[in-house]
Structures are given as C-alpha cells and as structure tokens.
Design a protein around this motif. Structure first.
Motif, mmCIF file in Angstrom:
data_model
loop_
_atom_site.group_PDB
_atom_site.id
_atom_site.type_symbol
_atom_site.label_atom_id
_atom_site.label_comp_id
_atom_site.label_asym_id
_atom_site.label_seq_id
_atom_site.Cartn_x
_atom_site.Cartn_y
_atom_site.Cartn_z
ATOM 1 N N CYS A 68 2.247 0.340 4.191
ATOM 2 C CA CYS A 68 1.635 1.163 5.226
ATOM 3 C C CYS A 68 1.853 0.599 6.639
ATOM 4 O O CYS A 68 2.471 -0.450 6.827
ATOM 5 C CB CYS A 68 0.139 1.293 4.955
ATOM 6 N N SER A 134 0.719 5.434 2.980
ATOM 7 C CA SER A 134 0.429 5.814 4.370
ATOM 8 C C SER A 134 1.734 5.990 5.146
ATOM 9 O O SER A 134 2.499 6.904 4.855
ATOM 10 C CB SER A 134 -0.489 4.767 5.010
ATOM 11 N N ASP A 158 -1.972 8.286 0.036
ATOM 12 C CA ASP A 158 -2.811 8.444 1.236
ATOM 13 C C ASP A 158 -2.001 8.683 2.499
ATOM 14 O O ASP A 158 -2.207 8.051 3.535
ATOM 15 C CB ASP A 158 -3.743 7.239 1.386
ATOM 16 N N THR A 159 -1.092 9.643 2.395
ATOM 17 C CA THR A 159 -0.390 10.158 3.570
ATOM 18 C C THR A 159 -0.625 11.660 3.602
ATOM 19 O O THR A 159 -0.177 12.368 2.696
ATOM 20 C CB THR A 159 1.128 9.897 3.494
ATOM 21 N N ALA A 200 -9.141 1.325 6.879
ATOM 22 C CA ALA A 200 -8.089 1.494 5.868
ATOM 23 C C ALA A 200 -8.605 1.317 4.445
ATOM 24 O O ALA A 200 -7.807 1.370 3.495
ATOM 25 C CB ALA A 200 -6.951 0.508 6.129
ATOM 26 N N GLU A 258 -11.970 8.082 1.778
ATOM 27 C CA GLU A 258 -11.101 7.952 2.946
ATOM 28 C C GLU A 258 -11.914 7.867 4.248
ATOM 29 O O GLU A 258 -12.861 8.609 4.444
ATOM 30 C CB GLU A 258 -10.176 9.159 3.039
ATOM 31 N N HIS A 288 -8.537 4.422 1.967
ATOM 32 C CA HIS A 288 -7.166 4.732 2.348
ATOM 33 C C HIS A 288 -6.133 3.915 1.573
ATOM 34 O O HIS A 288 -4.942 4.201 1.655
ATOM 35 C CB HIS A 288 -6.999 4.483 3.857
ATOM 36 N N SER A 289 -6.576 2.905 0.818
ATOM 37 C CA SER A 289 -5.630 1.994 0.162
ATOM 38 C C SER A 289 -5.959 1.770 -1.311
ATOM 39 O O SER A 289 -6.304 0.661 -1.728
ATOM 40 C CB SER A 289 -5.622 0.649 0.901
#
Length: 320
Positions: A68, A134, A158-159, A200, A258, A288-289
């Motif tokens: 990311c 990401s 998570d994109t 994140a 998120e 997010h990760s």
C-alpha cells in the motif's frame, strides 16, 4: 516604521526564506536502494532499482504481492509464510517505498506497474495471481492492463473503484499542501506518524514501529507523487471499469471496520455491479489492512481464489 515592526518583518522574511529553501531541498531529496527485508535483493531495472523478496518453491504457482501507500513488503510478512507453503511468492517494494530506490519522479501508477512487470520478467514469472493492497490495488490493475501475459487473476485489497469516498485524514491532507507539506515532512516525530497511520487499521489496532519507519524512510517526492499518481489513474477511469476491460478474474477484499473508505460494503457492491462475476469479501474485525490485521483469513481467501483458477484450467484441459 517602528523598530518592533522592522524586527517582525525581518523575522517573517527570514522564515519565508527558510521555508522556501526547505521546500527546494526536500523536493530534490533522493535515496538509493538498499536491502531492508531478510532474504531481499535489489533488481536493477532501467526505471529504477527495486527490492524484491521471494519465498516458497520455485515450481509452485506464482503469487505476486504489492503493498500500500507509505508501506513496504513487511505489510505482507504475516501472510508470506502461509502462502509460501506450496506457492512461489514474490513480494515487491514499489518505487519510493521500502528498500527500493527513491528518485524525484516516476510515481505514476503506469510506471509502477511497468517496474513490477520488469521484476517479474527478470524472475521468469508469468500467469501469476497478483494481489495489491490499497495503492497496490491500482498498480496490479495497471499490470493486468499493460502486461496481461503476466497476470492470470487479480486480488484487490481495500482499494475502492475511485477516490470519491476515501479519506486519508487531516494529517495526510496537510502533508500534501505546498510548502506546508515539505515543512511537516522535515519535522515528523514518531507519534505524529503513528497517529496518521492509525486510519489504515481498525480502531484500537496498535501500529507496529516498523510501519512508522516505512513512512519515515520515504522521500517527499515518493510520498506526494504516489498519492497524486493514484488519483490521476482512477480519475481517468475507475478500477472496476478497468478490471472489466481486462477480463481477468477478480477478487476484492475489504475490512468491515474501514476508516479510510466510506461504506466498504457498498464499494464491494460497485465492483460486482460494474464487473459481473467479481468475487467480494467483507472481512469482519479488520480495517483498511486485513492482510495485517487478519492474515490467516485473508490468506485463505487468496488461496481459495487461486484454487478456483486451477480447477477451471484443469476442467478446460480435461483433467480430473
């Protein structure tokens, strides 16, 4: 004009000059490539020197991992041993990140994808499952577009399709402001970096020290231009439309907690609507990760998606 005003003007002028000098120096900063991961090595390419880590049997089905924004290979470290039991794993540090070279330019998504393609070419890798987290999600999408022979299927972690419903937070926004951004970059204590990275992950996640060092090890050009490169790429065409045009099988994973992407379940639905057949998974307890926060579950999803491809190819070839 009084003496006090003259002193104030002199101080303000001196400060403005210092800020200007810092901006010029910070924008011109570069860093050479160096091995930062155990077992890593530097691959020299015309567009830059890139750090890569390989694991697992060379005869195994290849899995390529791309990290990311502000991150490095170590964001995959909790998954690599699990993936490498039966598969050849190739993890790459993007230009400007981790142990890779950090020049003043070259941070478009297209260029990053071409550098990854260059690494895979050097390693003799084709028909890989490529996973991007990401920023890496945009890079692997571009890789599938520009070097389709290298890619069998794509995993995006998570994109979102575009950046309309994504927010890196106030600290990150300030760091992109002209002059102010360069000044903040010059003075960035660990606690402020750690605070900025908290978005994140799910609320309450303890950000590892190594992730703080990943960001601090970048140069400002990599930080600033990587984000702008990603924005330019998805503004030209969102990822869901791009992936549909490639025709490559797609799995999209997002964390349910998120803090960067607004309504992740809705973003997954956008992928499915635009590109029918896309598989999606919302990982509970992750932000997010999920590759860091829920490595076992994320590994199972990646391997399951890879096995689907193997079974489909065997069926086409008439194998039991």
């Amino acid at each position: 004009m009084g003496r006090g005003w003259k002193i104030l003007i002199a101080v303000v002028t001196a400060l403005a000059v210092l800020l200007l000098i810092n901006t010029l120096v910070t924008d011109a900063e570069t860093k050479s490539a160096e091995v930062t991961e155990p077992g890593g090595r530097i691959v020299e390419l015309p567009g830059g020197e890139i750090e890569v880590v390989e694991a697992g049997p060379r005869e195994g089905s290849p899995i390529v991992l791309v990290h990311c924004f502000t991150c490095a290979i170590n964001y995959w470290n909790r998954m690599i041993p699990l993936l490498a039991r039966e598969h050849r794993v190739i993890a790459v540090d993007l230009l400007g990140h981790g142990g890779s070279e950090k020049p003043t330019s070259g941070y478009s998504i297209e260029n990053q994808a071409d550098l990854v393609a260059g690494v895979l070419g050097r390693l003799g890798v084709r028909d890989a499952e490529v996973a991007g987290h990401s920023l890496g999600g945009a890079v692997v999408t571009a890789l599938a577009e520009r070097s389709p022979q290298l890619v069998d299927r794509v995993v995006i972690v998570d994109t979102p399709p575009n950046h309309e419903r994504a927010d890196l937070g106030l600290l990150a926004k300030l760091a992109f402001a002209p002059v102010i951004g360069q000044a903040l970059w010059r003075v960035k204590p660990d606690f402020s970096v750690r605070k900025g990275l908290e978005v994140a992950f799910a609320p309450g996640f303890d950000v590892p020290d190594e992730f703080v060092e990943d960001l601090k090890g970048m140069n400002y050009s990599a930080y600033h231009d990587s984000a702008l490169g990603s924005e330019d790429y998805v503004e030209e065409a969102p990822l869901d439309r791009r992936m549909k045009q490639t025709g490559k099988p797609l799995l999209v994973i997002m964390g349910a907690e998120e803090q960067i992407i607004d309504e992740p379940a809705a973003r997954l639905a956008e992928y499915r609507q635009t590109y029918p057949g896309t598989k999606t998974k919302l990982v509970q307890g992750a932000g997010h990760s999920p590759n860091v926060e829920k490595p076992a579950e994320t590994t199972a999803l990646v391997l399951g998606f890879l096995q689907d491809g193997v079974q489909k190819r065997d069926a086409v070839r008439g194998r039991p």
